[in-house]
Design a protein around this motif. Structure first.
Motif, PDB file in Angstrom:
ATOM      1  N   THR A  78      62.583 115.438  17.394  1.00  0.00           N
ATOM      2  CA  THR A  78      63.421 114.333  17.020  1.00  0.00           C
ATOM      3  C   THR A  78      64.624 114.607  16.327  1.00  0.00           C
ATOM      4  N   SER A  79      64.742 115.892  15.663  1.00  0.00           N
ATOM      5  CA  SER A  79      66.000 116.481  15.084  1.00  0.00           C
ATOM      6  C   SER A  79      66.857 116.791  16.072  1.00  0.00           C
ATOM      7  N   LEU A  80      66.180 117.272  17.357  1.00  0.00           N
ATOM      8  CA  LEU A  80      67.265 117.574  18.581  1.00  0.00           C
ATOM      9  C   LEU A  80      67.683 116.273  19.247  1.00  0.00           C
ATOM     10  N   ALA A  81      66.931 115.554  19.142  1.00  0.00           N
ATOM     11  CA  ALA A  81      67.418 114.416  19.928  1.00  0.00           C
ATOM     12  C   ALA A  81      68.103 113.389  18.954  1.00  0.00           C
ATOM     13  N   SER A  82      68.255 113.291  17.866  1.00  0.00           N
ATOM     14  CA  SER A  82      69.246 112.896  16.795  1.00  0.00           C
ATOM     15  C   SER A  82      70.835 113.773  17.132  1.00  0.00           C
ATOM     16  N   ALA A  83      70.425 115.205  17.147  1.00  0.00           N
ATOM     17  CA  ALA A  83      71.820 115.973  17.191  1.00  0.00           C
ATOM     18  C   ALA A  83      72.080 115.689  18.692  1.00  0.00           C
ATOM     19  N   SER A  84      71.401 115.429  19.662  1.00  0.00           N
ATOM     20  CA  SER A  84      72.032 115.094  21.049  1.00  0.00           C
ATOM     21  C   SER A  84      72.983 114.011  21.092  1.00  0.00           C
ATOM     22  N   ALA A  85      72.563 112.855  20.225  1.00  0.00           N
ATOM     23  CA  ALA A  85      73.121 111.418  19.991  1.00  0.00           C
ATOM     24  C   ALA A  85      74.494 111.792  19.290  1.00  0.00           C
ATOM     25  N   ALA A  86      74.356 112.715  18.392  1.00  0.00           N
ATOM     26  CA  ALA A  86      75.654 113.029  17.329  1.00  0.00           C
ATOM     27  C   ALA A  86      76.501 113.655  18.533  1.00  0.00           C
ATOM     28  N   LEU A  87      76.318 114.619  19.505  1.00  0.00           N
ATOM     29  CA  LEU A  87      77.062 115.316  20.287  1.00  0.00           C
ATOM     30  C   LEU A  87      77.673 114.250  21.204  1.00  0.00           C
ATOM     31  N   VAL A  88      77.062 113.388  21.774  1.00  0.00           N
ATOM     32  CA  VAL A  88      77.512 112.219  22.657  1.00  0.00           C
ATOM     33  C   VAL A  88      78.767 111.370  21.977  1.00  0.00           C
ATOM     34  N   TRP A  89      78.006 110.798  20.654  1.00  0.00           N
ATOM     35  CA  TRP A  89      78.866 110.185  20.053  1.00  0.00           C
ATOM     36  C   TRP A  89      80.152 110.901  19.619  1.00  0.00           C
TER      37      TRP A  89
ATOM     38  N   PHE B 163      66.187 107.108  15.275  1.00  0.00           N
ATOM     39  CA  PHE B 163      65.161 108.043  16.152  1.00  0.00           C
ATOM     40  C   PHE B 163      63.950 108.116  15.173  1.00  0.00           C
ATOM     41  N   ALA B 164      62.750 108.196  15.788  1.00  0.00           N
ATOM     42  CA  ALA B 164      61.343 108.304  15.061  1.00  0.00           C
ATOM     43  C   ALA B 164      60.551 109.151  15.900  1.00  0.00           C
ATOM     44  N   ALA B 165      59.919 110.237  15.268  1.00  0.00           N
ATOM     45  CA  ALA B 165      58.801 110.892  15.807  1.00  0.00           C
ATOM     46  C   ALA B 165      57.594 110.249  16.377  1.00  0.00           C
ATOM     47  N   MET B 166      57.107 110.590  17.431  1.00  0.00           N
ATOM     48  CA  MET B 166      55.888 109.683  17.886  1.00  0.00           C
ATOM     49  C   MET B 166      54.640 110.239  17.058  1.00  0.00           C
ATOM     50  N   GLY B 167      54.673 111.449  16.697  1.00  0.00           N
ATOM     51  CA  GLY B 167      53.478 112.078  15.927  1.00  0.00           C
ATOM     52  C   GLY B 167      53.036 113.420  16.728  1.00  0.00           C
TER      53      GLY B 167
ATOM     54  N   SER C  80      61.565 111.962  10.874  1.00  0.00           N
ATOM     55  CA  SER C  80      60.540 112.791  11.559  1.00  0.00           C
ATOM     56  C   SER C  80      59.483 112.637  10.632  1.00  0.00           C
ATOM     57  N   LEU C  81      59.069 111.368  10.131  1.00  0.00           N
ATOM     58  CA  LEU C  81      57.807 111.325   9.443  1.00  0.00           C
ATOM     59  C   LEU C  81      57.208 109.790   9.756  1.00  0.00           C
TER      60      LEU C  81
END
Length: 383
Positions: free
Chosen positions: A253-264, A179-183, A152-153
């Motif tokens: 981005t942190s929420l998208a990462s968490a979404s991936a964690a849920l699916v995984w 996952f990377a934040a767009m800005g 997220s940077l």
């Protein structure tokens, strides 16, 4: 190398009983129902950021981690522990993923996951070293069991990308999803994080709680997914307590990462490509009917469509879903979380259009002045 850093403006202190719940996105995402299926247990998310403050609301959810933070030139003997955070940014990202919701802080979207904190010099005078630190962090995360890596940077294009690109490839070779934040510079010259342009990296944009792209979110062909980045709980300006403000593409981005964690967590036998593929397939697509847009990518991440509705075809385990002409299944719009594209128009329910966590004027302006505003790497072309 110029480093893109965030600064924090004063948020609105959240009252004990807020009229608008800043965690309302959890209700829309059906988090309580999802947690009955999977809560992130068994998945480690590496957060490469400013470190993490040891808080009661994070107890038992944060691993020891490591710090690659460079000491000041005049004090090379100084060391900085990973469980320390000068600016609160990494703490906010960590809480958005695994917070327990106490003390007025965020309830994490994947509370059963573990966060591996990797501290960099972001937010300090030594921030020019962030690029190489991120590269070290990617390798460390991959070697220490992180399935998801949250960045997220941002860094501007430059010599550090020569270190970051092979580090990303190394992490991917170990099975990690990055996952990377767009800005947060969409209203300026639209500086985009070049890390998001690397092949296989999921670039994340920010939407508000109505799924409209936030005016400040950086946009372009490397936006793949989006998530909530407005009116969320972040560390206050003084890094004491929690305030309500715009978390920007960082928080998204942190929420998208968490979404991936849920699916995984629900499908531990899937690969990074398969997790990414189903998130793309089930995203709340742009309301204009297009498969993707430069503002929201394929749409708002909706892990509930995978966990509760059993949608999404994981497909080939070794094929990057972003390297093929289109997802195996077209993203499906949904009335509750369909991404609206702003077409350069301010959203009526965005507060001031200014992000509380902002990409810097200095780094971005200098980057443009040096002709570095356009990423040096092309991720892939969508057709």
């Amino acid at each position: 190398m110029i480093v893109a850093a965030w600064t924090v403006s004063a948020g609105t202190v959240m009252p004990a009983a807020a009229d608008t719940d800043p965690r309302g996105y959890l209700t829309k995402m059906k988090a309580q129902e999802m947690w009955k299926v999977a809560d992130g247990t068994g998945v480690t998310v590496a957060v490469i950021d400013s470190g993490v403050t040891d808080l009661p609301e994070l107890k038992g959810r944060v691993l020891p981690g490591i710090s690659f933070m460079e000491p000041p030139f005049e004090r090379p003997d100084i060391t900085y522990p990973p469980h320390e955070d000068f600016v609160g940014h990494g703490t906010s990202m960590t809480a958005g993923i695994v917070g327990d919701g106490s003390a007025g802080g965020p309830q994490g979207l994947a509370p059963g996951a573990k966060v591996l904190p990797i501290r960099t010099s972001i937010g300090t005078p030594m921030a020019f070293a962030v690029g190489p630190e991120v590269a070290k962090g990617l390798r460390y995360a991959a070697d220490n069991g992180a399935k998801v890596i949250n960045i997220s940077l941002g860094v501007t294009p430059g010599w550090s990308m020569d270190k970051i690109r092979p580090a990303v490839e190394y992490a991917q070779s170990k099975g990690a999803l990055v996952f990377a934040a767009m800005g947060n510079d969409g209203e300026g010259h639209n500086f985009n994080n070049p890390v998001a342009a690397l092949p296989g990296v999921i670039g994340v944009g920010a939407v508000d709680d109505t799924a409209k792209a936030m005016p400040f979110t950086s946009y372009g062909p490397d936006t793949d997914l989006s998530s909530v980045g407005g009116k969320v709980q972040i560390r206050c300006t003084d890094n004491k307590g929690w305030c309500v403000g715009d978390g920007g593409t960082s928080y998204a981005t942190s929420l998208a990462s968490a979404s991936a964690a849920l699916v995984w967590s629900a499908h531990p036998d899937w690969t990074a490509n398969q997790v990414a593929r189903v998130l793309i397939q089930t995203a709340g697509a742009p309301v204009d009917g297009s498969k993707r847009s430069d503002y929201v990518g394929y749409g708002v991440a909706r892990p509930r469509k995978v966990l509760l509705d059993h949608e999404g075809d994981p497909g080939a385990p070794d094929t990057d879903p972003l390297a093929v002409p289109a997802p195996a299944k077209a993203p499906t719009p949904s009335a509750d979380q369909t991404a609206a594209v702003p077409h350069q128009v301010q959203s009526a329910d965005a507060e001031s259009g200014k992000a509380s966590w902002m990409w810097p004027a200095l780094g971005a302006v200098v980057a443009v002045g040096l002709g570095l505003g356009i990423p040096l790497f092309v991720k892939r072309r969508r057709r």
